[in-house]
Write an enzyme that holds these catalytic residues in place. Structure first.
Site, short mmCIF file in Angstrom:
data_model
loop_
_atom_site.label_atom_id
_atom_site.label_comp_id
_atom_site.label_asym_id
_atom_site.label_seq_id
_atom_site.Cartn_x
_atom_site.Cartn_y
_atom_site.Cartn_z
N GLU A 309 8.18 60.11 22.76
CA GLU A 309 8.88 58.93 22.25
C GLU A 309 7.93 57.74 22.10
OE1 GLU A 309 12.25 58.52 24.94
OE2 GLU A 309 13.39 59.92 23.70
N ASP A 383 18.51 66.17 26.57
CA ASP A 383 18.37 64.85 27.20
C ASP A 383 19.65 64.44 27.94
OD1 ASP A 383 17.46 62.41 27.90
OD2 ASP A 383 17.48 61.53 25.91
N GLU A 405 14.47 66.76 37.28
CA GLU A 405 14.83 65.38 36.98
C GLU A 405 16.29 65.34 36.55
OE1 GLU A 405 12.10 62.99 34.56
OE2 GLU A 405 13.81 62.03 33.59
N GLU A 411 23.70 57.60 31.19
CA GLU A 411 23.46 57.07 29.85
C GLU A 411 24.38 57.72 28.81
OE1 GLU A 411 19.43 57.88 28.78
OE2 GLU A 411 19.69 57.31 26.68
C1 GCV Z 1 12.89 56.06 29.48
C2 GCV Z 1 16.10 59.11 26.69
C3 GCV Z 1 16.49 57.68 26.89
C4 GCV Z 1 15.27 56.78 26.95
C5 GCV Z 1 14.35 57.30 28.06
C6 GCV Z 1 13.98 58.73 27.73
C7 GCV Z 1 13.10 59.36 28.80
O1 GCV Z 1 15.58 59.31 25.41
O2 GCV Z 1 17.35 57.27 25.88
O3 GCV Z 1 15.69 55.48 27.21
O4 GCV Z 1 13.22 56.49 28.19
O5 GCV Z 1 15.15 59.50 27.65
O6 GCV Z 1 13.65 60.06 29.63
O7 GCV Z 1 11.92 59.13 28.81
#
Ligand code: GCV
Length: 719
Positions: A309, A383, A405, A411
């Site tokens: 990302e 995710d 994890e 979220e």
């Molecule tokens: C910390 C998802 C979340 C992101 C997060 C990412 C990750 O994509 O939306 O906010 O970033 O996971 O776990 O690195």
């Protein structure tokens, strides 16, 4: 006594009764460590069994244990519990063989419980009945104290106390996605707890309560900073602040870890590369690490998100994840530190199914990581969705310690306002069978190291904690912090039992309350799956902030950040074909698993559309068509939330008015939003299925255009 005095006494007693009873409001700050007076059923028994504490404050950790015992016992027994030097009948004796001559003389089976475990026993000390909390280390004693208090809080009889407990996982750690400006990525409970601006000079007492709460669960590590890392966190000014936090946490057995931004050598080191094979870069990390250990002598190590990302990483220089992780591992090795290298990687340039990418990138490096590296793997391959099959990496890296994890912060499960107990989600993943070494090769056995003999083991939870008075944004989200910590100690524990334990300590020991609320909690995860992403659907949320439904999301910077990429709905059918005729992600699982996931007839309904593209008129196990089943599942989700509301309404007598009202209000929000999810998704998918809403089910309340037009530019947690 004169009349006025009697009247005064009565008023005082009445006020006390009101304060103690459920009518008195609570704000949730005390979490599960409320230590309210035990009920009359057990109070007398407790008072005669426990009369005093034998002092032992030989270290800051033992002093913390003693304080907790005093606080807990005074509250639960409702009388002052004195501290004494010598034991008499009803003594609580705590310590290690080194710190307590009484414990040394008892010859308890401490060799069985290792460095962090403990033994609780009812024994005779100097011929008189006593309770002993013993361990090989001070932190083991503190954990034992919390267990002892938990037994009292949950009103166990402890006439013949005989407990031995040791953690099955070594690193039990929270990951805070907290930024230096105190925003929290995917945080729904206020600001970051870490008040960087006032640190190191002002130590908010909350830091100690945070440490107490974690220690009560056996959590022994915390990553203070976001995985989307800021190199400034590694500069001296911030290291001094992190060191101040580490000093507060140390007596509670909590080590501090930091996220390492891979490009830090450029951003704060003045180098022109961050290539992990460059000698200057390697030297820079060694020096930086040495500097960190000067500030924090027991610094735990680094957590890294690299080449994911948009984060920098070794691949920017044509190097591998192993190259990057091993460079940092070398830097922390002399101090006993570790590197947690995340496997949450996927590339926007890669046309491959996103669910397959982590496996493709990591499996070739199995066995190539240094011994102090753990690869941290999200529970599922996409995710943190309401339901995902277990991550295929768990069945594919026997030579590399993999740590779990989980995301506690929800979220994708309704943020803080939806009552969703995550225990069943965690348990489902831990119990899943990878078959990597034949039947019974569960994910729990992979991550606790027993299957492959990993020397290092860990479980991480993305924290849901913030500055909200109740810590987690809602009272029931405290249960998710709680269940994470308890499973990190014992990944085989029953999450139903954990829910009961939590509910007793957080609200009430009344059996009528406990049974009802636990049933409600246990159903709640299936409800959110139903009203958001039933039958294996996934990633249908709105773009960016992820608040609310967005099955229509398409276009934008990358396909795998859209919903249409995942559901693949057409006039013919819906679902992501991950069988051999599609992306063949099933082949990343052991043949025994692939045979089930990849077979339309055998795949459980829960994973149907995760692995298969299925025609709308496909006959489901229930006898309904797929379309009808989808409407049915979405509706069932909303119905379950309605039932949860009714259940909670019926529990008024057991809960103080303040907490009851907030939970009730949040459940009303949940019902509204569950219906929103249902209606929006049904309206959208109907444009593909072209089928009528089955008889007996309500049509969506609004038009699809209405749902699509909703915008929430300030939804929380998005930075
Ligand atoms: C910390 C998802 C979340 C992101 C997060 C990412 C990750 O994509 O939306 O906010 O970033 O996971 O776990 O690195």
């Amino acid at each position: 006594m004169c009349y006025a005095n009697r009247l005064f006494r009565r008023i005082v007693l009445l006020c006390c009764a009101l304060l103690a009873g459920p009518a008195f409001g609570e704000d949730g700050y005390e979490l599960w460590l409320r230590y309210r007076q035990a009920s009359p059923n057990v109070l007398q028994q407790y008072r005669s069994a426990v009369t005093h504490i034998v002092t032992n404050a030989a270290s800051p950790t033992l002093a913390a244990a003693q304080r907790e015992l005093e606080r807990g016992l005074t509250g639960i027994l409702g009388i002052d519990i004195p501290l004494r030097e010598a034991p008499a009948a009803g003594a609580v004796v705590f310590g290690t063989p080194e710190s307590s001559a009484i414990i040394a003389a008892l010859e308890l089976p401490l060799q069985e419980v290792g460095q962090e475990g403990y033994v609780l026993r009812s024994v005779a000390v100097h011929g008189r009945p006593a309770h002993v909390i013993a361990a090989n280390s001070d932190i083991g004693v503190l954990y034992g104290v919390f267990h002892f208090l938990r037994l009292l809080q949950t009103e166990h009889s402890f006439e013949a106390l005989d407990v031995a407990s040791a953690p099955r996982i070594q690193i039990r750690i929270l990951n805070h996605w907290d930024n230096l400006d105190r925003t929290v990525e995917r945080g729904y409970a206020g600001q970051s707890l870490w008040d960087w601006h006032k640190l190191p000079d002002y130590l908010d007492p909350r830091y100690t309560d945070y440490a107490r709460a974690n220690a009560s669960l056996g959590i022994n590590g915390t990553v203070l900073t976001n995985v989307n890392a800021n190199a400034i966190a590694l500069t001296p000014m911030y290291l001094e602040k992190a060191a101040a936090l580490a000093d507060v946490f140390r007596p509670y057995g909590i080590r501090v870890y930091l996220t390492a931004r891979f490009s830090a050598p450029i951003e704060i080191g003045g180098l022109d590369t961050a290539d992990p094979l460059d000698p200057e870069v390697r030297r820079w990390w060694k020096q930086k690490t040495e500097e960190i250990y000067r500030y924090i002598p027991d610094f735990g190590g680094y957590l890294v998100k690299a080449n994911s990302e948009g984060q920098p990483g070794p691949q920017d220089y044509g190097r591998s994840h192993a190259d990057g992780a091993n460079m940092l591992a070398e830097a922390v090795a002399p101090y006993g530190g570790i590197v947690m290298w995340r496997a949450f990687v996927y590339s926007d340039e890669e046309p491959e199914d996103r669910a397959k990418q982590a496996y493709n990138e990591f499996v070739p490096y199995d066995g190539k990581f240094h011994e102090n590296v753990l690869v941290q793997v999200k529970n599922g391959p996409i995710d943190f969705q309401p339901r995902e099959p277990f991550h295929p990496l768990f069945g594919a890296m026997p030579k590399t310690p993999l740590m779990m994890e989980f995301q506690i912060t929800k979220e994708y499960l309704g943020f803080a306002t939806h009552l969703v107990y995550l225990g069943p989600l965690f348990e489902e993943v831990l119990d899943a069978d990878t078959y990597v070494k034949g039947k019974g090769s569960t994910v729990a056995k992979v991550i606790d190291g027993s299957l492959h003999g990993y020397a290092r083991t860990g479980m991480a939870g993305v924290a849901n904690i913030g500055t909200d008075r109740n810590w987690t944004g809602s009272h029931f989200d405290q249960a998710n912090w709680y269940v994470f910590g308890r499973l990190a100690w014992d990944p085989y524990a029953s999450t139903r039992d954990i829910a009961a334990e939590w509910a007793r300590m957080t609200f009430s020991n009344d059996e009528r309350f406990v049974a009802t609320v636990v049933d409600m909690m246990m159903k709640s995860r299936e409800a959110v799956v139903d009203y958001m992403t039933p039958l294996g659907l996934h990633h249908l949320m709105a773009r960016g902030h992820h608040y609310g439904p967005g099955p229509w999301v398409e276009g934008g910077p990358r396909a795998d950040w859209t919903s249409v990429y995942y559901h693949r709905a057409t006039k013919e059918g819906i679902g992501f074909d991950r069988t051999a005729t599609g992306s063949n992600a099933v082949a990343q699982y052991a043949p025994e698993v692939a045979k089930i996931f990849g077979n339309l007839k055998r795949v459980p309904d829960e994973y149907l559309l995760w692995f298969h593209h299925v025609p709308w008129d496909y006959k489901m196990k229930s006898g309904r068509t797929l379309w009808d089943e989808l409407v049915h599942a979405y509706t069932r989700g909303v119905e379950t939330v309605k039932e949860m509301r009714r259940t909670w309404d019926g529990l008024k007598d057991f809960v103080d008015a303040e907490r009851h009202a907030q939970v009730a209000a949040f459940l009303a929000i949940q019902e509204k939003e569950a219906k929103w999810w249902r209606d929006a998704c049904i309206a959208y998918f109907q444009t593909f299925s072209g089928r009528p809403i089955p008889e007996g089910y309500d049509p969506p309340e609004h038009s699809l255009e209405y749902y699509k037009s909703l915008e929430f530019p300030y939804a929380p947690g998005h930075h």
